[in-house]
Design an enzyme around this catalytic site. Structure first.
Site, PDB file in Angstrom:
ATOM      1  N   HIS A  11       0.861  -1.178   0.000  1.00 33.17           N
ATOM      2  CA  HIS A  11       0.000   0.000   0.000  1.00 33.17           C
ATOM      3  C   HIS A  11       0.897   1.227   0.000  1.00 33.17           C
ATOM      4  O   HIS A  11       2.071   1.169   0.335  1.00 33.17           O
ATOM      5  CB  HIS A  11      -0.987   0.033   1.178  1.00 33.17           C
ATOM      6  CG  HIS A  11      -0.387  -0.240   2.527  1.00 33.17           C
ATOM      7  ND1 HIS A  11       0.204   0.739   3.283  1.00 33.17           N
ATOM      8  CD2 HIS A  11      -0.301  -1.376   3.248  1.00 33.17           C
ATOM      9  CE1 HIS A  11       0.631   0.220   4.423  1.00 33.17           C
ATOM     10  NE2 HIS A  11       0.346  -1.068   4.422  1.00 33.17           N
ATOM     11  N   HIS A 131      12.556  -3.839   5.034  1.00 34.74           N
ATOM     12  CA  HIS A 131      11.444  -2.933   5.310  1.00 34.74           C
ATOM     13  C   HIS A 131      11.744  -1.990   6.479  1.00 34.74           C
ATOM     14  O   HIS A 131      11.645  -0.761   6.342  1.00 34.74           O
ATOM     15  CB  HIS A 131      10.195  -3.776   5.606  1.00 34.74           C
ATOM     16  CG  HIS A 131       8.945  -2.988   5.736  1.00 34.74           C
ATOM     17  ND1 HIS A 131       8.055  -2.815   4.708  1.00 34.74           N
ATOM     18  CD2 HIS A 131       8.416  -2.306   6.791  1.00 34.74           C
ATOM     19  CE1 HIS A 131       7.034  -2.077   5.108  1.00 34.74           C
ATOM     20  NE2 HIS A 131       7.229  -1.761   6.377  1.00 34.74           N
ATOM     21  N   GLY A 185       1.288  -2.121  15.851  1.00 36.88           N
ATOM     22  CA  GLY A 185       0.490  -1.606  14.744  1.00 36.88           C
ATOM     23  C   GLY A 185      -0.717  -2.476  14.459  1.00 36.88           C
ATOM     24  O   GLY A 185      -1.822  -1.981  14.204  1.00 36.88           O
ATOM     25  N   ASP A 337       4.527   3.510   4.647  1.00 38.31           N
ATOM     26  CA  ASP A 337       5.244   2.806   3.585  1.00 38.31           C
ATOM     27  C   ASP A 337       5.742   3.728   2.477  1.00 38.31           C
ATOM     28  O   ASP A 337       6.742   3.429   1.829  1.00 38.31           O
ATOM     29  CB  ASP A 337       4.352   1.714   2.985  1.00 38.31           C
ATOM     30  CG  ASP A 337       4.441   0.416   3.772  1.00 38.31           C
ATOM     31  OD1 ASP A 337       4.999   0.442   4.883  1.00 38.31           O
ATOM     32  OD2 ASP A 337       3.956  -0.613   3.282  1.00 38.31           O
ATOM     33  N   ARG A 425       0.048  14.244   5.338  1.00 38.20           N
ATOM     34  CA  ARG A 425      -0.451  15.511   5.858  1.00 38.20           C
ATOM     35  C   ARG A 425      -0.372  16.615   4.813  1.00 38.20           C
ATOM     36  O   ARG A 425       0.626  16.735   4.094  1.00 38.20           O
ATOM     37  CB  ARG A 425       0.351  15.947   7.085  1.00 38.20           C
ATOM     38  CG  ARG A 425       0.498  14.916   8.176  1.00 38.20           C
ATOM     39  CD  ARG A 425      -0.818  14.555   8.816  1.00 38.20           C
ATOM     40  NE  ARG A 425      -0.628  13.681   9.959  1.00 38.20           N
ATOM     41  CZ  ARG A 425      -1.490  12.772  10.352  1.00 38.20           C
ATOM     42  NH1 ARG A 425      -2.606  12.596   9.682  1.00 38.20           N
ATOM     43  NH2 ARG A 425      -1.261  12.017  11.411  1.00 38.20           N
ATOM     44  N   ALA A 426      -1.431  17.425   4.756  1.00 37.83           N
ATOM     45  CA  ALA A 426      -1.379  18.656   3.969  1.00 37.83           C
ATOM     46  C   ALA A 426      -0.716  19.720   4.834  1.00 37.83           C
ATOM     47  O   ALA A 426      -1.139  19.963   5.959  1.00 37.83           O
ATOM     48  CB  ALA A 426      -2.780  19.092   3.570  1.00 37.83           C
ATOM     49  N   THR A 556      -6.517  21.655   6.805  1.00 35.34           N
ATOM     50  CA  THR A 556      -6.847  20.247   6.568  1.00 35.34           C
ATOM     51  C   THR A 556      -6.547  19.905   5.118  1.00 35.34           C
ATOM     52  O   THR A 556      -6.396  20.795   4.273  1.00 35.34           O
ATOM     53  CB  THR A 556      -8.325  19.963   6.915  1.00 35.34           C
ATOM     54  OG1 THR A 556      -8.568  18.557   6.830  1.00 35.34           O
ATOM     55  CG2 THR A 556      -9.271  20.683   5.962  1.00 35.34           C
TER      56      THR A 556
END
Length: 611
Positions: A11, A131, A185, A337, A425-426, A556
């Site tokens: 993903h 990873h 997680g 990821d 995040r914006a 946001t």
């Protein structure tokens, strides 16, 4: 040296490009394909990185993939064998996918790279990282620290779910690991599933829901689900989970422990879900603090770097910062990821290439997170006209003035400027903005713009120098990854009647002079805005402050529920037309909703309703 890092096939596919060790460009594939959490090979993200830096594929010294597929397949096989025959149906579902698409990923990657440019011996240039090493590298190498302990926590990589590493100079060494199926997680994801949200994307909703509840299930969680040691290490009781053998996160025994089946996604939220969210959040914070304290004691380091999906839990991060077990903390903004692509490139540069590391000591290497593509003025004008937009072309000062005035009037503002952010995040490049002083702004943005759950909090963007006046925060938070309490002088005392409210009923009670960004527990997920990294966004907030006296606005992401953040001017226009955003600034083009074609607006609104 030019190194391309890639993450894909699970993903959040992404690409990142290093040039002589500097982070030159990075982007997520979902922003181009419009498929949220797109996991496919990141063709368009790679192209964007190459174009942004003027790099030809033949100039790439290495291409590095962020994990090792064979190790993941080994874990899959061993897990199914360990739990046989219970997991056979799940194994039967997963095996064809692995054999067809995932097991031979080296060949798949080489085919994709040949399509990028033929005639290159990509086999000699293709490298693989692990990873959690990719996560650790993405956290340590861009940090401003000459040395640091590194803590990574997520669902699972190949085998590792939690790792501790030590970075000194260009060296980065993993000291110890916790392995699947024991995963903080996955514990959080189990509660995400059980409370009716989508795993791998709804965890932040659980975090946002937690302050509405009471942590009354903590005792059950610690007695039955997780055994936490003094150093923060842990083991899960797998009798209550189905993720090893089935296609669900939890099972009937989990249901019995918490009084019933999992909430269905569209069912009404009840106090039980709020209390479950509060409980798993509290346990998560305990584990994170325990791990960090153990790492500090073991390594003697004063600096800590964090990555992995759990590092996006900004509430836990804030408590870790205030705990003081480390003097300084740095958080990778693309902690999931997607950031693995960046870490993979850094593994190739520093560990494989043995290049020396240069540290600024004050400014990190992520350049504010603004690493994605940008559009020229002519491209913006052409794309908006092709979409049917009606707009005024203004100079920069006029765009700032019109935008600040719109915010001061209580209007929602779409803000599309400069290079796109890398990560979830914006940060003031692809944002929807509002007036933090408005007691109705949170509800308005959630229900009429974002089309999402009313309980979801919004983040404040504040001028960096003014942050200590509004929040109990004594450090920078440029990536919106730290939660801090609102300063006492801005709080509004609760009435006795308000104190008796529970759950969502507490939502619409103003708690401070900036109620739109003050959560029900008097906290806020703070973004400190710096002129050095985003001068136009800084100047907008400064212009708003000049008009209102307030240096804080709502920030946001520029999207609606279920969609990625907008990636192009036409994406921004489509979102603007399909929601109740009143104004939009795309570069130097300024749009007002009332000036647009009503028939076009109706078409976009119908499209969003159908979605």
């Amino acid at each position: 040296m030019r190194i391309l890092g890639i993450s894909a096939y699970y993903h959040d596919a992404a690409a990142a490009l290093l040039i002589d060790g500097q982070v030159a460009a990075a982007a997520q594939e979902e922003r181009f394909t419009r498929k949220k959490h797109d996991s496919r090979f990141p063709h368009q993200a790679i192209q964007a990185c190459l174009e942004a830096t003027g790099t030809r594929p033949s100039q790439l010294d290495y291409v590095t993939f962020y994990d090792k597929p064979f190790l993941k397949f080994e874990r899959l096989l061993e897990t199914y064998l360990a739990f046989a025959p219970r997991g056979f149906s799940s194994f039967r579902t997963a095996l064809p996918v692995w054999v067809k698409d995932k097991l031979f990923q080296r060949s798949t990657l080489l085919q994709e790279l040949k399509a990028l440019q033929a005639g290159i011996d990509w086999d000699k240039r293709l490298l693989f990282s692990e990873h959690h090493l990719s996560h650790a590298a993405s956290a340590y190498y861009p940090s401003p620290f000459a040395s640091a302990a590194v803590l990574t926590m997520d669902g699972v990589g190949e085998w590792t779910t939690t790792s501790v590493a030590l970075g000194r100079g260009r060296e980065l060494k993993v000291l110890k690991e916790i392995h699947f199926p024991h995963s903080l997680g996955l514990l959080y994801s189990a509660f995400t599933y059980y409370t009716g949200f989508k795993v791998n994307s709804g965890e932040y909703k659980v975090m946002g829901l937690a302050p509405y509840g009471e942590p009354r299930f903590v005792k059950q969680i610690k007695q039955h689900l997780i055994d936490i040691k003094d150093d923060g290490s842990f083991r899960l009781n797998l009798d209550y989970f189905d993720y090893c053998t089935g296609l669900r996160m939890t099972n009937a025994k989990f249901d019995a422990l918490f009084g019933g089946p999992a909430r269905k996604p569209e069912d009404r939220l009840t106090q039980r879900e709020m209390d479950l969210a509060a409980s798993v959040q509290k346990v998560t914070e305990e584990v994170v603090l325990g791990l960090a304290r153990g790492v500090a004691k073991e390594t003697g380091e004063k600096n800590l770097c964090l990555a992995g999906g759990v590092a996006l839990n900004c509430v836990a991060n804030g408590k870790l910062l205030r705990d003081g077990c480390f003097e300084r903390i740095w958080l990778q903004p693309a902690a999931g990821d997607a950031g693995g692509a960046l870490g993979a490139a850094q593994v190739a540069y520093y560990l494989h290439g043995k290049r020396e590391r240069q540290v600024n000591g004050a400014i990190d290497g992520m350049r504010g997170g603004y690493l994605g593509p940008q559009f020229t003025h002519d491209e913006i004008v052409q794309r908006l006209r092709a979409a049917g937009a009606v707009f005024d072309v203004l100079d920069e000062q006029s765009v700032l003035a019109e935008s600040a005035q719109a915010l001061a009037q209580g209007k929602a503002l779409g803000w599309f400027q400069g290079r796109m952010e890398f990560g979830p995040r914006a940060l003031g490049a692809r944002s929807i903005l509002g007036d933090a002083r408005s007691p109705m702004m949170q509800k308005q943005l959630n229900l009429k713009v974002k089309y999402r759950e009313s309980f979801r909090p919004f983040a404040p963007a504040v001028l960096a120098e003014d942050a200590p006046k509004y929040f109990k925060l004594d450090c920078e938070s440029p990536y919106m990854l730290l939660v801090a309490d609102v300063a006492d002088e801005h709080l509004i005392a609760m009435t006795q009647e308000h104190e008796q409210l529970f759950g969502i009923d507490r939502l619409n009670v103003p708690r401070s002079s900036i109620p739109a960004v003050t959560h029900v527990d008097y906290s806020a997920r703070v973004q400190t805005v710096h002129r050095e990294t985003n001068p136009r966004f800084y100047d907008l907030i400064a212009a708003f402050k000049e008009r209102t006296g307030c240096p804080v606005i709502v920030n946001t992401s520029f999207n609606v529920r279920g969609e990625p953040i907008v990636g192009s001017p036409e994406d921004a226009f489509r979102c603007f037309m399909g929601t109740e955003i009143e104004t939009l600034a795309v570069g130097n083009c300024f749009l007002r909703k009332e000036a647009q074609n009503p028939a076009l607006r109706e078409r976009y609104e119908e499209k969003f309703e159908l979605d």
